[in-house]
Design a protein around this motif. Structure first.
Motif, PDB file in Angstrom:
ATOM      1  N   PHE A   1       7.102   4.875  -7.982  1.00  0.00           N
ATOM      2  CA  PHE A   1       5.970   4.576  -7.088  1.00  0.00           C
ATOM      3  C   PHE A   1       5.676   3.202  -7.256  1.00  0.00           C
ATOM      4  N   GLY A   2       6.268   2.485  -8.511  1.00  0.00           N
ATOM      5  CA  GLY A   2       6.267   1.130  -8.328  1.00  0.00           C
ATOM      6  C   GLY A   2       6.846   0.463  -7.181  1.00  0.00           C
ATOM      7  N   MET A   3       8.142   1.258  -7.243  1.00  0.00           N
ATOM      8  CA  MET A   3       8.880   0.630  -5.886  1.00  0.00           C
ATOM      9  C   MET A   3       8.228   0.744  -4.615  1.00  0.00           C
ATOM     10  N   LEU A   4       7.775   1.892  -4.495  1.00  0.00           N
ATOM     11  CA  LEU A   4       6.809   2.236  -2.983  1.00  0.00           C
ATOM     12  C   LEU A   4       5.639   1.263  -3.036  1.00  0.00           C
ATOM     13  N   SER A   5       5.105   1.096  -4.039  1.00  0.00           N
ATOM     14  CA  SER A   5       3.920   0.075  -4.004  1.00  0.00           C
ATOM     15  C   SER A   5       4.343  -1.427  -3.666  1.00  0.00           C
TER      16      SER A   5
ATOM     17  N   GLY B   1       5.459  -4.633   3.253  1.00  0.00           N
ATOM     18  CA  GLY B   1       5.510  -4.514   4.652  1.00  0.00           C
ATOM     19  C   GLY B   1       4.354  -4.943   5.236  1.00  0.00           C
ATOM     20  N   ALA B   2       3.005  -4.744   4.382  1.00  0.00           N
ATOM     21  CA  ALA B   2       1.634  -5.504   4.846  1.00  0.00           C
ATOM     22  C   ALA B   2       2.004  -6.957   5.165  1.00  0.00           C
ATOM     23  N   LEU B   3       2.445  -7.418   4.091  1.00  0.00           N
ATOM     24  CA  LEU B   3       2.487  -9.108   4.373  1.00  0.00           C
ATOM     25  C   LEU B   3       3.415  -9.269   5.336  1.00  0.00           C
ATOM     26  N   LEU B   4       4.429  -8.828   5.673  1.00  0.00           N
ATOM     27  CA  LEU B   4       5.336  -8.939   6.766  1.00  0.00           C
ATOM     28  C   LEU B   4       4.772  -8.804   8.161  1.00  0.00           C
TER      29      LEU B   4
ATOM     30  N   GLU C   1      -8.550   9.344  -0.578  1.00  0.00           N
ATOM     31  CA  GLU C   1      -9.334   8.187  -0.988  1.00  0.00           C
ATOM     32  C   GLU C   1      -8.321   7.078  -1.164  1.00  0.00           C
ATOM     33  N   LYS C   2      -7.070   7.262  -1.710  1.00  0.00           N
ATOM     34  CA  LYS C   2      -6.259   6.063  -1.919  1.00  0.00           C
ATOM     35  C   LYS C   2      -5.485   5.670  -0.091  1.00  0.00           C
TER      36      LYS C   2
END
Length: 215
Positions: free
Chosen positions: A76-80, A86-89, A176-177
């Motif tokens: 989950f750390g890798m996914l985060s 992805g959001a930044l790019l 929620e997330k």
């Protein structure tokens, strides 16, 4: 929780089976508790009914133990990190595209302002365009993400015991997330839009018209 590959499965009536065998056979009971219920109090009341549980498994404890496993933390750390990257790019890509697009359209906006259109009206037009883009991106991304999770997640069974089959996953959407993810992406896109509008507000009409031959 039953696997035909490991042992045959038979469905029968428990009372009838105990009556025919003349004794009590060990069996398991699954209890669904309400949110906020105390599992220990439920077990205490069960014992008062002359029922002695031998092996007790509390789902909240199992989930808490599983959340602290290094494998889960790593995955989950890798996914985060992948999501943040992805959001930044995506934000940088939209920013570059928006600036280039606005640079190419600056002459047209300058001509409109020279003909009498106010700068506030130009900013309003650009704001509406980018607002529609942001809303479309958020709605389409959320719908496609939920659809992809429901379609493809059941086909990715992960187990730490090779050779042991597990039933297909039932996708569970943490709304929620998911909402926080939408808010984060929306904030990123709105920040990009604010940057573009700030650049548009600083443009000088006479300079753009004077250098308009570059177009």
């Amino acid at each position: 929780t039953m696997y035909e590959e490991k042992a045959p499965i038979a469905i029968t009536n428990l009372d009838y089976l105990q009556m025919q065998t003349g004794g009590m056979l060990p069996y398991g009971i699954w209890v669904r508790l309400k949110d906020g219920a105390d599992a220990e109090q439920v077990l205490e009341k069960v014992r008062r009914l002359q029922v002695a549980p031998q092996q007790v498994h509390i789902l909240q404890e199992l989930l808490a133990r599983d959340r602290n496993r290094l494998e889960r933390v790593g995955i989950f750390g890798m996914l985060s990190v992948c999501f943040l990257s992805g959001a930044l790019l995506s934000g940088l890509g939209l920013l570059v595209y928006s600036i280039i697009s606005m640079t190419r359209r600056s002459l047209g906006f300058a001509v409109l302002q020279a003909l009498g259109m106010r700068r506030a009206e130009v900013i309003r037009i650009v704001s509406v365009e980018y607002l529609v883009t942001v809303l479309y991106g958020l709605v389409a991304g959320t719908v496609l993400g939920i659809a992809a999770s429901r379609l493809y997640v059941p086909f990715f069974p992960i187990t730490d015991k090779p050779g042991v089959p597990i039933p297909p996953f039932v996708p569970y959407v943490d709304w929620e997330k998911a909402g926080w993810i939408v808010i984060a992406m929306g904030f990123t896109l709105i920040l990009v839009e604010a940057t573009v509008l700030w650049r548009l507000a600083r443009n000088r009409v006479f300079e753009i018209l004077r250098l308009g031959t570059r177009e």
